[in-house]
Design an enzyme around this catalytic site. Sequence first.
Site, PDB file in Angstrom:
ATOM      1  N   GLU A 716       7.921 -39.604 -39.212  1.00 29.49           N
ATOM      2  CA  GLU A 716       7.183 -40.316 -40.262  1.00 29.49           C
ATOM      3  C   GLU A 716       5.746 -39.830 -40.245  1.00 29.49           C
ATOM      4  OE1 GLU A 716       8.806 -42.058 -42.253  1.00 29.49           O
ATOM      5  OE2 GLU A 716      10.656 -42.255 -41.085  1.00 29.49           O
ATOM      6  N   CYS A 750      -1.206 -45.540 -42.798  1.00 28.15           N
ATOM      7  CA  CYS A 750      -0.521 -44.470 -43.531  1.00 28.15           C
ATOM      8  C   CYS A 750      -0.281 -44.915 -44.964  1.00 28.15           C
ATOM      9  CB  CYS A 750       0.778 -44.129 -42.847  1.00 28.15           C
ATOM     10  SG  CYS A 750       1.710 -45.595 -42.463  1.00 28.15           S
TER      11      CYS A 750
END
Length: 955
Positions: A716, A750
């Site tokens: 990720e 993020c």
Amino acid sequence: MTSRTEELTAELGDALLQVRPALFDPDGRVGGLIDWALRDIGFRTALFRFVDCLPSLDSADEVSDHLRAYFDRDEVVLPASLRTALRLATGRWTAQVAAVALRSNVRALARQFIAAETPAQLPRALRRLHRHGVSTTIDLLGERTVSEAEAVAHLAEYRALLEHAVAVGGGDISLSVKVSALDSQLDVVDAQRCVARLAERLRPLLEEAAQVDALIYLDMEDHQLKELVLDLFQVLMEIPGAPRLGCVLQAYLRESDADLSRVVAIARRYPGRVSVRLVKGAYWDTEVALARQRGWPVPVFEDKAETDAAFAHLVTRLLGEAAVLKPAIASHNAASVAHALAVAESLALTPEQYEFQLLYGMGEGMQKALVARGNRVRVYVPVGALLPGMAYLVRRLLENTANTSFLRRTFVPDLSEPSPRTAGATARSSGEDGFRNEPPLDFSRVAVRSDFSRAIDQVRSRLGEVVTPVVGDGDRATDRIQPSVNPAHPDQVVAMVHQAGPDEVDAAIARANEVQPAWQATPVQERAAYLRRAAAYLRDHRLTAAAWLIFEAAKGWREADADVCEAIDFLEYYAAEMARLDRPRRYASPPGEDNTGEYLGRGVAVAIAPWNFPLAILTGMSTAALVAGNPVVVKPASNTPRVGRLLVEAFRAAGLPAGVLQFLPGSGGAVGDALVRHSGVHTIAFTGSREVGLGIHAAAAQTPAGQRHVKRVICEMGGKNAIIVDRDADLDEAVAAIRQSAFGYQGQKCSACSRVIAVGAVHEPLVERLAQAIESLAVGDPVNPGNRIGPLIDSAAQAKVERYLAIGQSEGRLRAQGRKPDEGYYVAPALFTDIAPHHRLAQEEIFGPVLAVLHARDIEEAATIALDTDYALTGGLFSRHPGHVAYVRERFRVGNLYINRGITGAIVGRQPFGGFALSGIGSQAGGADYLLQFLLPRTICENTLRRGFVPEMLE
Ligand code: NAD
């Protein structure tokens, strides 16, 4: 008394019927619309939403476009007359005329409830009301306050209103003040300082009010603010020379009975000076929805009858205290008003000792009847421009069209439909299979804040503790010790950390492989039970865990708490998910064939975590591996090993067998890389930057001699997330959400918003408000809950973001910048405009409090710009155009798309999280597919046909 109440109810009811409000006159132009809205729920929703966005539409084309989008749909049933009107309104030649007519209709609607659009128009409205023998309290409708400039402007408006009211004279002057309008940094997490600040801000207004003997009410808003408002009320009461003050109790709140006792205690100290308005409460839907979303007890009665009973009870108590209070009964319901009259009679109160309050435009009949009886009436008079007034208008419309509405039942008696309120009340909040999200802390409670503060002090006294790797059976000290520091005070050591190295990596992987068969053979229920026990440990230690996050990762109170909640959620959710996957699977099996499936653990896993969710992501990745039957070696981020160690503590408390979870703090280059390349590793769960992620992906693809498997990488990575703000967006909502999405945790998520794409003419007003909001942000040490922005994680991050500030100035224009303290790794939050899609500010992940605004012609161009990056993690849209919402839903392909809300804060099980393109290659964390990545599917087919004999066919 009951019979007296009934008599009075009948009397008032008769008086009411003599004045039918325009709203319920089906022959009038407004009444006609409302009449249909009462009949059709699809039309009602479309009407309210359309009315809400109408003031933001500039041109006739936009109006007709929205009309079509809202009303020309199957689920909206229109009477023939309205259908014709719609055709005319959206026709090429007639749109212009129709738009003007529509605006004037909505204005007419608004004027039913809003007395004046500007303070200058107020005197006329006041005089008219005074002529009818009533006094008033003036309410200012306004935008949501997101900047200090707006707060200052609102205070000035309140003062102007007071001045106008004084100029009109005649009667008792009163203002109703909403404290949320006066402070852009208002947050209950910092209640004490907010109260002090508000008291200071209100001082000039209070002084002026005292001079003219005006009454200042502190309006009640949502339940979250209630304690703060009551605290402020108490503080203001204590100021010598304060004017007459009033507070508000909402009967639908379960706590109002206790609150009344508190107010009475205050009032006893100042007899006769305290006014208390009792209302039923106007934010029922919001209170219920928000409580359910957060997993908190619903603060309001969920049954209308309970609210009515509470109202009656509070009326009796209030009037009973008329010696020390000035009770004000605010209701349009004949039975409630009659009850108050009957109680007042029984207590032999004179009409001077209490009053009734009515909303402007909602109770002319009642007003007349009460004045005729010699009772005192005060009308609540909203003043404000049409645009910000819309939220108020929609609330009044909702109230009047609800089937529980007394007025509606009085004037439209033949309508009935199931109550949406009761239906909504029983809906479940979240989760299946028994999984429930961990509720965040309710910082509006003083006890929660003081416990939290104590936990911070406790952890402060433990700073500097030693953190060691855990290899095999226990802690293993090394001779490489490095401090982990507090980003807000880099000379403050949070922990002394023994760094793992190649030896620890080899030992840990070897041990993990040893315990693998036994762990894999451990029944799923048992594995899941370890996770649940670890969750219980974290729950018990959630305050200290959050405090470690504040010191080591520089998260604010709410963000730190959310990180701990998410970690608990991952533990509970994956435990439940694995139980689901463990159920026997039988595939299609024709006679003579038995096909079954099962899942096996893939083998030893490593979890390499980032520092920005140092507990949640670390926990999520490692425990998904664990529960799936894989021993795991955990590498926390170099900046946050002390927080990472909490996971070890949780699993020790859970009694996890040795070797199943090992812990290797250390640098990425040394420990991380060695883990990734190790032939004894089967699965690598990584979350972090794109550069490191792609490197890991490439390194893991190697299959050195002796490695008999291909590694799986769950990776990720970063994002360059955009929020599109459409021309018709609700800017109050958009600015607040962008502020939180772009600057929450300093933009180091993020999911953070780093691009805003403004469509058409919304650009300027949006930028203006964002700029002011950013300049108002409180920046400083996150230990202090009043700070919205803390420092960046380390000096390298600070230097990197500063480089981008320079790049931004060469590519576009620095439109606004906040402040920052000198000590610590701070960067002042910044807003850049004139950024083009190809600019580095629009393409590269910055990971700091820097926001770039781009400008698009229309929604299509906005979507194209939004997609024009390497990433596809999160994205957002603010729009009130159903067609544009549908278009962007379809086109804006990112892992997590959010509509008309902020784009951070995904919740396990509700918004599974993760992206694609260069943002990641995994299935979304916290979702139903995540665990599959740690499992090997295995299918077994047995031929059951032997010598012509098929056992299943015997049945
Ligand atoms: P990072 O890539 O610098 O570090 C992540 C982890 O990898 C750390 O534990 C680090 O020590 C380790 N590491 C570094 N070099 C390594 C190497 N050569 N081999 C193996 N491991 C190595 O990232 P960060 O600064 O900790 O986190 C911020 C980044 O994480 C941002 O890009 C952010 O977008 C991303 N992120 C993504 C998600 C998501 O779900 N997509 C969530 C959070 C953070």
